[in-house]
Design a protein around this motif. Structure first.
Motif, mmCIF file in Angstrom:
data_model
loop_
_atom_site.group_PDB
_atom_site.id
_atom_site.type_symbol
_atom_site.label_atom_id
_atom_site.label_comp_id
_atom_site.label_asym_id
_atom_site.label_seq_id
_atom_site.Cartn_x
_atom_site.Cartn_y
_atom_site.Cartn_z
ATOM 1 N N GLY A 63 0.818 -1.216 0.000
ATOM 2 C CA GLY A 63 0.000 0.000 0.000
ATOM 3 C C GLY A 63 0.847 1.258 0.000
ATOM 4 O O GLY A 63 0.541 2.229 -0.700
ATOM 5 N N SER A 64 1.939 1.253 0.752
ATOM 6 C CA SER A 64 2.856 2.395 0.778
ATOM 7 C C SER A 64 3.489 2.593 -0.599
ATOM 8 O O SER A 64 3.634 3.721 -1.073
ATOM 9 N N ALA A 65 3.887 1.516 -1.228
ATOM 10 C CA ALA A 65 4.487 1.617 -2.565
ATOM 11 C C ALA A 65 3.462 2.117 -3.594
ATOM 12 O O ALA A 65 3.776 2.954 -4.439
ATOM 13 N N ASP A 66 2.240 1.621 -3.502
ATOM 14 C CA ASP A 66 1.194 2.031 -4.440
ATOM 15 C C ASP A 66 0.834 3.501 -4.271
ATOM 16 O O ASP A 66 0.505 4.186 -5.250
ATOM 17 N N ALA A 67 0.900 3.989 -3.030
ATOM 18 C CA ALA A 67 0.543 5.383 -2.768
ATOM 19 C C ALA A 67 1.558 6.314 -3.384
ATOM 20 O O ALA A 67 1.299 7.390 -3.801
#
Length: 67
Positions: A63-67
């Motif tokens: 999720g952090s990478a996608d954000a």
């Protein structure tokens, strides 16, 4: 004799590659640490997943990478 990669190392490499592809920046340096996720210029830091690679850790890192 080469050492086998741990599941965490494989996961980190995959997430880093995906982040570089999504950002369209081949030179993006992706690191993992205890600090908050950040991206600045050609540097990105994501949360370090636990060695158990539980679902919560995987979701947080991805999720952090996608954000």
């Amino acid at each position: 004799m080469p050492q086998e990669e741990s599941p965490v190392e494989i996961f980190q490499r995959a997430v880093g590659s995906a982040l570089r592809a999504m950002a369209r920046v081949d030179e993006l340096t992706v690191t993992f640490g205890a600090d908050h996720p950040t991206i600045s210029g050609d540097q990105a830091q994501l949360p370090f997943p636990s060695h158990e690679l539980n679902t919560l850790d995987i979701d947080l890192v991805r999720g952090s990478a996608d954000a």
